[in-house]
Motif scaffolding. Structure first.
Motif, short mmCIF file in Angstrom:
data_model
loop_
_atom_site.label_atom_id
_atom_site.label_comp_id
_atom_site.label_asym_id
_atom_site.label_seq_id
_atom_site.Cartn_x
_atom_site.Cartn_y
_atom_site.Cartn_z
N ALA A 143 0.82 -1.21 0.00
CA ALA A 143 0.00 0.00 0.00
C ALA A 143 0.86 1.26 0.00
N GLY A 144 2.02 1.20 0.64
CA GLY A 144 2.90 2.37 0.66
C GLY A 144 3.45 2.73 -0.70
N TYR A 145 3.68 1.72 -1.53
CA TYR A 145 4.08 2.00 -2.90
C TYR A 145 2.96 2.76 -3.62
N ALA A 146 1.73 2.25 -3.50
CA ALA A 146 0.60 2.93 -4.14
C ALA A 146 0.47 4.35 -3.60
N GLN A 147 0.63 4.53 -2.31
CA GLN A 147 0.54 5.86 -1.70
C GLN A 147 1.56 6.81 -2.33
N THR A 148 2.79 6.33 -2.50
CA THR A 148 3.85 7.18 -3.02
C THR A 148 3.56 7.61 -4.46
N TYR A 149 3.04 6.69 -5.26
CA TYR A 149 2.67 7.04 -6.63
C TYR A 149 1.50 8.03 -6.64
N VAL A 150 0.50 7.79 -5.82
CA VAL A 150 -0.66 8.69 -5.78
C VAL A 150 -0.25 10.07 -5.27
N PHE A 151 0.56 10.11 -4.21
CA PHE A 151 1.06 11.38 -3.68
C PHE A 151 1.74 12.18 -4.77
N HIS A 152 2.68 11.56 -5.48
CA HIS A 152 3.42 12.28 -6.51
C HIS A 152 2.51 12.68 -7.67
N HIS A 153 1.60 11.81 -8.01
CA HIS A 153 0.69 12.09 -9.13
C HIS A 153 -0.19 13.30 -8.83
N LEU A 154 -0.73 13.36 -7.64
CA LEU A 154 -1.60 14.48 -7.27
C LEU A 154 -0.78 15.77 -7.10
N ARG A 155 0.38 15.65 -6.49
CA ARG A 155 1.21 16.84 -6.24
C ARG A 155 1.67 17.51 -7.52
N THR A 156 1.93 16.70 -8.56
CA THR A 156 2.45 17.24 -9.81
C THR A 156 1.38 17.39 -10.88
N GLY A 157 0.14 17.08 -10.56
CA GLY A 157 -0.91 17.17 -11.56
C GLY A 157 -0.74 16.17 -12.69
N GLY A 158 -0.11 15.04 -12.42
CA GLY A 158 0.05 13.99 -13.43
C GLY A 158 1.24 14.14 -14.32
N ARG A 159 2.05 15.19 -14.12
CA ARG A 159 3.27 15.33 -14.91
C ARG A 159 4.35 14.42 -14.34
N ASP A 160 5.43 14.19 -15.09
CA ASP A 160 6.51 13.34 -14.59
C ASP A 160 7.52 14.14 -13.81
N ALA A 161 7.21 15.40 -13.50
CA ALA A 161 8.13 16.26 -12.75
C ALA A 161 7.86 16.13 -11.27
#
Length: 298
Positions: free
Chosen positions: A280-298
């Motif tokens: 679940a922590g892996y999923a959290q990290t991906y979701v956190f980064h995805h939301l924080r960057t608006g889906g960009r790879d930055a």
């Protein structure tokens, strides 16, 4: 000087070094062009840190399909551990729940791995993280290293290790406030004193059951459940930990309102289950980064 290279194709699920080191998991690495956490990629830039407990400098960069490293020691095993290169990322991603937000995050940020930071540096980093953006946290942690850590010479350059507990415990609250830590200053000093004096150490949480480990970490001054979960996830190998930060709370509100159980412990259990349990922590990290960057790879 020791050097090495690890083919990216040999790693299950690949690797994106930029995403791994600039996704808000770690503040103990530096990018040598000075632009870490600016949202700008630089494929030629080296990242550097110091190897825990050895004082050796380690530099890595991803180029031409390889992860290159240089160090003052044979660092292949350290690189693999710190960047978790032996994780079967392909299997972890495939096992993620079929939730639209989770699947979208995995698809957008392929190759992002969890890190394994040294526990004390991770603990202090996330004590500093309260009410701060990632670049400001990184600057704050870098300042602590520059002011209180050991100076290390490598290839004609000077590097700074993150302070040992006794080094940071020697700081005063006033000094840390002057460095921009604000109300976090007494938390950092007292936590460093606890570790330096043998009163407690974050590593002592490693072999405990998950929720007991989280409770153990909250004995450190300035550490609540969210910071404790960050340390468990990014330093101590608890891949099921899901820190309930602002972005994950937003995801719960917008996508998983049924997981809001009214307090941290119950909500944490619910979102961990929704995010797949073991990883679940892996999923959290991906979701956190995805939301924080608006889906960009930055």
């Amino acid at each position: 000087m020791e050097t090495g290279a690890i083919p990216i194709d040999d790693l299950s699920g690949g690797l994106d070094c930029y995403l791994t080191l600039e996704s808000g998991q770690t503040y103990l690495w530096q990018r040598e062009d000075g632009k870490m956490y600016t949202g700008e990629r630089n494929p030629d830039a080296w990242y550097h840190t110091t190897i825990p407990d050895t004082g050796d400098v380690l530099r890595v960069r991803q180029r031409d399909g390889r992860l290159e490293w240089t160090s003052t020691t044979d660092a292949d095993s350290h690189v693999r551990r710190l960047l978790r290169l032996d994780d079967d990322l392909e299997t972890i991603a495939a096992a993620a729940p079929e939730e639209s937000l989770v699947r979208e995050a995995y698809d957008c940020h392929r190759g992002m791995r969890l890190v394994e930071d040294p526990a004390f540096g991770c603990l202090i980093s996330f004590i500093c993280s309260a009410q701060m953006r990632v670049k400001r946290i990184h600057n704050m942690v870098s300042t602590l290293a520059h002011e209180y850590g050991d100076e290390l010479a490598f290839e004609g350059e000077t590097y700074h290790a993150f302070p040992r507990p006794e080094q940071l415990a020697s700081a005063t609250e006033a000094e840390l406030r002057d460095l921009g830590l604000g109300y976090r200053a007494p938390y950092v000093v007292r936590t460093a004193e606890m570790v330096a004096g043998g009163e407690a150490h974050p590593e002592e949480a490693r072999d405990r059951p998950y929720e007991e480990a989280r409770e153990y970490l909250t004995r450190f001054v300035g550490v609540g459940d969210k910071v404790a979960d960050c340390v468990l996830l990014f330093a101590l190998g608890f891949d099921e930990a899901v820190p309930l930060d602002t972005w994950i709370k937003s995801a719960i509100e917008d996508y998983y309102p049924d997981c809001d159980r009214g307090n941290y412990a119950r909500t944490s259990r619910a979102i961990r289950e929704r995010f797949g349990g073991q990883y679940a922590g892996y999923a959290q990290t991906y979701v956190f980064h995805h939301l924080r960057t608006g889906g960009r790879d930055a």
